[in-house]
Design an enzyme around this catalytic site. Structure first.
Site, PDB file in Angstrom:
ATOM      1  N   CYS A 104      -7.488   9.826   8.542  1.00  0.00           N
ATOM      2  CA  CYS A 104      -7.502   8.698   7.756  1.00  0.00           C
ATOM      3  C   CYS A 104      -7.746   9.142   6.497  1.00  0.00           C
ATOM      4  O   CYS A 104      -9.499   9.726   5.977  1.00  0.00           O
ATOM      5  CB  CYS A 104      -8.065   7.590   8.610  1.00  0.00           C
ATOM      6  SG  CYS A 104      -7.648   6.130   6.867  1.00  0.00           S
ATOM      7  N   CYS A 115     -10.743   3.186   9.397  1.00  0.00           N
ATOM      8  CA  CYS A 115     -10.497   2.752   8.696  1.00  0.00           C
ATOM      9  C   CYS A 115      -9.495   1.247   8.142  1.00  0.00           C
ATOM     10  O   CYS A 115      -9.237   0.764   6.693  1.00  0.00           O
ATOM     11  CB  CYS A 115      -9.485   3.913   8.138  1.00  0.00           C
ATOM     12  SG  CYS A 115      -8.510   3.883   6.126  1.00  0.00           S
ATOM     13  N   GLY A 142       0.504  -1.109  -0.205  1.00  0.00           N
ATOM     14  CA  GLY A 142       0.159   0.031   0.270  1.00  0.00           C
ATOM     15  C   GLY A 142       0.824   1.585  -0.012  1.00  0.00           C
ATOM     16  O   GLY A 142       1.716   1.308   0.876  1.00  0.00           O
ATOM     17  N   MET A 143       0.786   2.327  -1.085  1.00  0.00           N
ATOM     18  CA  MET A 143       1.872   2.807  -1.484  1.00  0.00           C
ATOM     19  C   MET A 143       1.289   4.236  -1.186  1.00  0.00           C
ATOM     20  O   MET A 143      -0.011   4.539  -1.615  1.00  0.00           O
ATOM     21  CB  MET A 143       2.673   2.881  -2.113  1.00  0.00           C
ATOM     22  CG  MET A 143       3.336   1.669  -3.281  1.00  0.00           C
ATOM     23  SD  MET A 143       5.282   1.863  -1.746  1.00  0.00           S
ATOM     24  CE  MET A 143       5.874   2.929  -2.763  1.00  0.00           C
ATOM     25  N   SER A 144       1.214   5.361   0.054  1.00  0.00           N
ATOM     26  CA  SER A 144       0.942   6.304   0.593  1.00  0.00           C
ATOM     27  C   SER A 144       0.962   7.276  -0.335  1.00  0.00           C
ATOM     28  O   SER A 144       1.241   8.732   0.103  1.00  0.00           O
ATOM     29  CB  SER A 144       0.527   6.200   1.302  1.00  0.00           C
ATOM     30  OG  SER A 144       1.815   6.518   2.574  1.00  0.00           O
ATOM     31  N   GLY A 145       2.345   7.204  -0.563  1.00  0.00           N
ATOM     32  CA  GLY A 145       3.267   8.751  -1.245  1.00  0.00           C
ATOM     33  C   GLY A 145       3.855   8.943   0.601  1.00  0.00           C
ATOM     34  O   GLY A 145       4.833  10.490   0.469  1.00  0.00           O
ATOM     35  N   GLY A 146       4.174   8.603   1.038  1.00  0.00           N
ATOM     36  CA  GLY A 146       5.166   8.549   2.384  1.00  0.00           C
ATOM     37  C   GLY A 146       6.097   7.139   2.015  1.00  0.00           C
ATOM     38  O   GLY A 146       6.141   6.840   1.770  1.00  0.00           O
ATOM     39  N   GLY A 151       3.141   0.191   5.876  1.00  0.00           N
ATOM     40  CA  GLY A 151       4.350   0.570   6.523  1.00  0.00           C
ATOM     41  C   GLY A 151       3.598   0.842   7.887  1.00  0.00           C
ATOM     42  O   GLY A 151       4.272   1.745   8.212  1.00  0.00           O
ATOM     43  N   ASP A 159       7.020   6.037   5.115  1.00  0.00           N
ATOM     44  CA  ASP A 159       6.915   4.727   5.978  1.00  0.00           C
ATOM     45  C   ASP A 159       7.285   3.586   4.829  1.00  0.00           C
ATOM     46  O   ASP A 159       7.063   2.275   4.154  1.00  0.00           O
ATOM     47  CB  ASP A 159       6.130   4.365   6.544  1.00  0.00           C
ATOM     48  CG  ASP A 159       6.410   5.104   8.032  1.00  0.00           C
ATOM     49  OD1 ASP A 159       8.602   5.379   8.214  1.00  0.00           O
ATOM     50  OD2 ASP A 159       5.926   6.356   8.540  1.00  0.00           O
ATOM     51  N   MET A 177      -3.992   3.648  -2.934  1.00  0.00           N
ATOM     52  CA  MET A 177      -5.253   4.143  -2.788  1.00  0.00           C
ATOM     53  C   MET A 177      -6.147   5.200  -2.686  1.00  0.00           C
ATOM     54  O   MET A 177      -5.731   5.947  -1.741  1.00  0.00           O
ATOM     55  CB  MET A 177      -5.765   3.401  -1.871  1.00  0.00           C
ATOM     56  CG  MET A 177      -6.066   1.191  -1.228  1.00  0.00           C
ATOM     57  SD  MET A 177      -5.910   1.158   0.537  1.00  0.00           S
ATOM     58  CE  MET A 177      -3.798   1.188   0.489  1.00  0.00           C
TER      59      MET A 177
END
Length: 368
Positions: free
Chosen positions: A199, A102, A11-15, A127, A17, A37
């Protein structure tokens, strides 16, 4: 003939971790792909820009690592299964934790199902700063190694089956190590600050945001002695133990204790305050919890000695749990605890192991 590597969807959040998680899994020999997502339909320019920047950062990291990035829109699932419940809780005068919901409904349900069924994943990875351990054939949830960043409080609703399908690479590291890896790799997310706020809804003025969906209902602020000393703009904007933002000023000469929210009378739309963060009206000897989730998925019966957190980053509180009927428990603290808040989660631990938790239905006050 060697076995083909297991496929992991991160799960790539752009952060930072999740970025480092993807690299660590590559180093461990997994076939890694990313998934971004989209869980919220932005309705103003600022929100749109933040989401677009996060996606761009996630794409840049995936390009650098040489992995594919998929995108998926879970906005409908988020609205139906997280946000509507979040609003209902606020309407009822409680203070919910949307991050926990979430994780339960989106990251470890919708995402897990999509990764397995649509992308052919053997595992998902996030992460989160937690660890997993397999004990007697069941996966257990452990605190993250970095006690300052441990996020097990937010993941207590996960069952052993979900944990068995999930990997948490940064849970074995401390945050400064994670940032150092990202810097050494030249990832764009290396110095990106940690996200805060709700979230997936991001950082914004919470009062303005909530006001879009729930009409504010001003009412009286009264002291525990019954004196009216001000007006609140809506009970939903206040939580137990709150000191700032009451709009009633400090004490005249600055020598007395400041005012704190000690209770909410939802029926009469009244906010009740008292002076001092250890005022007896703010203290609880225990709580009743409902909507229980145990990681091992075994129903709880009898009595248990363990520790509990009634909010994130709180020091563990030694307690005794007693089973009640109807999937509810009574939790008695060894010492009184301040600001136990209905709607928040009580999460239980045995040493490093997160046992599970539930929603605080009511607190058991020190004084009645």
């Amino acid at each position: 003939m060697s076995e083909s590597p297991k496929k992991v969807i991160v799960g790539m959040s752009g952060g930072v971790d999740s970025s480092v998680s993807a690299w660590l899994l590559q180093q461990q020999g997994y076939q890694v792909e990313g998934l971004f997502m989209k869980n919220w339909e932005e309705d103003d320019g600022e929100e749109y820009c933040t989401a677009a920047a996060d996606l761009a950062d996630a794409q840049a990291v995936c390009d650098k690592l040489g992995i594919e990035l998929h995108t998926v829109n879970f906005a409908a699932e988020y609205w139906d299964n997280v946000f509507e419940l979040f609003l209902e809780e606020y309407k009822a005068g409680r203070t919910p934790n949307p991050d926990i919901l979430c994780n339960k409904e989106i990251k470890f349900k919708a995402f897990l199902e999509f990764a397995a069924e649509d992308l052919g994943a053997d595992y998902i990875a996030t992460g989160h700063y937690v660890r997993r351990a397999d004990v007697n054939g069941k996966s257990r949830l452990l605190r993250g190694l970095d006690g300052n960043k441990d996020q097990s409080y937010f993941l207590y609703t996960l069952g052993h089956e979900q944990i068995a399908q999930s990997l948490f690479p940064v849970g074995e590291l401390e945050k400064p190590q994670v940032r150092k890896i990202a810097e050494d790799l030249g990832l764009v997310t290396a110095k990106k600050k940690d996200s805060t706020g709700i979230c997936f809804i991001g950082e914004r003025k919470f009062r303005d945001f909530l006001g879009r969906y729930l009409p504010a209902q001003p009412g009286k602020i009264i002291t525990v002695d019954g004196d009216e000393i001000g007006e609140h703009q809506g009970l939903m904007y206040h939580t137990l133990g709150q000191r700032k933002g009451l709009g009633i000023g400090g004490t005249k000469d600055g020598t007395e204790d400041p005012w704190y929210v000690v209770d909410k009378d939802v029926e009469n739309n009244v906010l009740i305050v008292a002076q001092g963060h250890e005022h007896p009206r703010l203290m609880s000897v225990g709580l009743i919890a409902q909507q229980l989730h145990w990681v091992d998925r075994e129903p709880f019966t009898g009595t248990l000695r363990c520790t509990v957190k009634t909010r994130y980053r709180q020091t563990d509180i030694p307690c005794t749990i007693n089973a009640l009927d109807d999937d509810r428990i009574e939790v008695i603290f060894d010492e009184p605890v301040a600001a136990v808040t209905p709607g928040q989660s009580a999460v239980f631990y045995s040493g490093e192991v997160c046992l599970g938790g539930g929603i605080i239905e009511q607190r058991l006050p020190l004084t009645v």
